[in-house]
Design a protein around this motif. Sequence first.
Motif, short mmCIF file in Angstrom:
data_model
loop_
_atom_site.label_atom_id
_atom_site.label_comp_id
_atom_site.label_asym_id
_atom_site.label_seq_id
_atom_site.Cartn_x
_atom_site.Cartn_y
_atom_site.Cartn_z
N SER A 137 -7.43 3.68 4.74
CA SER A 137 -8.73 4.31 4.88
C SER A 137 -9.07 5.26 5.29
N ARG A 138 -8.35 6.01 6.34
CA ARG A 138 -8.07 7.14 6.23
C ARG A 138 -7.94 8.03 5.75
N VAL B 134 -1.45 10.45 8.20
CA VAL B 134 -0.63 9.37 7.64
C VAL B 134 0.84 9.90 8.58
N SER C 260 -0.11 1.13 6.12
CA SER C 260 -1.09 -0.02 6.82
C SER C 260 -2.78 0.58 6.02
N TRP C 261 -2.97 -0.39 6.44
CA TRP C 261 -4.38 -1.17 5.42
C TRP C 261 -5.51 0.59 6.44
N ASP C 262 -5.60 0.53 7.85
CA ASP C 262 -5.83 1.95 8.60
C ASP C 262 -5.42 2.79 7.78
N GLU C 263 -3.94 3.34 7.71
CA GLU C 263 -3.46 4.53 7.35
C GLU C 263 -4.51 5.37 5.17
N TYR D 255 0.71 -1.03 0.13
CA TYR D 255 -0.17 -0.19 0.26
C TYR D 255 1.11 1.07 0.20
#
Length: 647
Positions: free
Chosen positions: A142-143, A107, A137-140, A84
């Motif tokens: 997503s944000r 991020v 990361s996937w969370d980043e 990513y």
Amino acid sequence: MKRPAKDTADSQRKITRRGLILGGAQAGFMTLLALRMRYMQVEQADQFRLLAEENRINIRLIPPARGRIFDRTGAIVAENAPSYRITMVREDAGDVEEVITRLSKLVELDPDLLKRARRELKELRGDTQVTVADRVSWDEISRVAVNAPALPGITPEVGLSRHYPGGGDYGHIVGYVGAVSDRDLENIDAPDALLLIPRFQIGKIGLEVKMEDTLRGTAGTKRVEVNAAGRVMRELDRKKGVAGQDIQITVDNELQAYVNDRLDGESAATVVIDCETGDLLACASSPNYDPNLFVRGISSADYKALLENKYRPLPNKAVQGVYPPGSTFKMVTALAALESGVAVPGDTVYCPGHLRVGGRRFHCWKRAGHGYVDLHRSLRESCDVYYYDMAQRAGIERISDMARRLGLGVVHDLPMTSVSQGLAPTNEWKLESKGSEWLRGDTVNVAIGQGYVLASPLQLAVMTARLATGKMIKPRLIKSINGVEEAIEPPEDLGLNENLLRLVRKAMYAVSNSNRGTAYRSRIVEDAFKMAGKTGTSQVRNITKAERARGVTRNRDLPWERRDHALYVNFAPFDKPKIAVCVVVEHGGGGSTAAAPIARDVTLQALYGGEPPLTAYPTADRARIKEQQERLRQIRPDRHKDKSDRA
């Protein structure tokens, strides 16, 4: 006074003529204008429509998936792992610094990567995608996606990055990829547009760079619609690229892993070659390094550690390293003399422990000498004086010709970087490189693999395979491309006298299986797999006359870097050779004590296709071998599982 009628008529005619001319000009101009408008609105409508759409539609390249690399059994060696990242397009972002500030609140941005991204955003075309955050990361991701309206020009993406599951096992063979550099672009004529994408990965060394065109593939394209703020609204269409072609190499994954583990702690190299096809079954250089460290840029600390390691982990010692071959060269000297007819197999030479040539003593490793020796005994016990005599009979030109015939002093065609030519010296070579004539003493030194002669472990393995088969075995690394097997050309005959080759092989068998042979302690007792070999020890320092008088200092009493190199070559099984092996241990001391045990273990591992039974080893060795096998199981337990468990 009244104007004459004639003058009045003339004046009216002039006015009428001027009016007609002016009117005609106006009409012509209007006609041209109308035609131009029609041309632009009708005939060039598509072109201007495209220009208008370019204000809201971007065409972007889609990097293709790089071809994968597999071992001979289908085990993955190099793959593409999802990664990513966040990219920015300058012309869509507007105020770049403002967007970066907003992004940094969502991020964590790496300072070094951000510095590079800022430079690329300034220097590259405005529509180029520049990576501002990698390995997020996937969370980043997503944000960033949720806050997309406030981040013009920013796109979260899923890309592919190279990954090497075996870590250091294949670092020296496959090499690694890295981001395209300015230097890379300078060395390429008309670079592919793909290479202009910031941090696009291409091969840097090893198979990755040698097979770059095969592995890279062809880019795809996608058209995306962006709004006035530069935010991607939708993808309009996509044209798939062509993935790079998969490559299968000849190396056996399990054998390669075993060899790397067996060499652990040594500065050494091992090559295992198939005696029928020339396939490289294993090609290891120790210490190795993890190519994954280089894929996205190695840290200064990691790179410094590699550079400062005295065992030199970065060079590929198996194909790049060259060493005096020591006594492993004696088969070359013997065949040069025997094939040319200046000696016959029954000739004997008296060895008193030295031979005087031109007022200088050339010593045998055995100070007291071997007495009378023939070809068989001289190889079995590695007498030096016999080969001093044979070399003077044959001369350097015949010796060098035989060396090249057996695969030394030539570059073998393999898709690996820095494949060494080694050196099979001649009189002409010395004149050109040293500016002096070849001397008898030079020939005597070369006779036992010292002096100017140099060979790589790969070349010595090829030499051994050719001696074992009498065929022009050529090393091979590529097994298939995209599932299509690479053709194997039947090897040509070496053209050597088969009777002489049998005598050499029989003497090599005695080296490993006679109780007077120099490698007897490292023999294989399993009858079906008995091997023939030759030990070698090459000096890296001069031994003075004074040192010889008081006794030559033992290797273990010298600093590591002043100890002799240890070498061993062998083929097995003796009756029907399947594999040839070469082991070189830098500064290991004696070939019989440092290299031969490794070669024996590797040979058994290759022939059994896994961990051999203890009964294949001499009884006196079994307790030590059992401990060694248990230690290796702890290093990599998955490799030692029963094959049925892995199936």
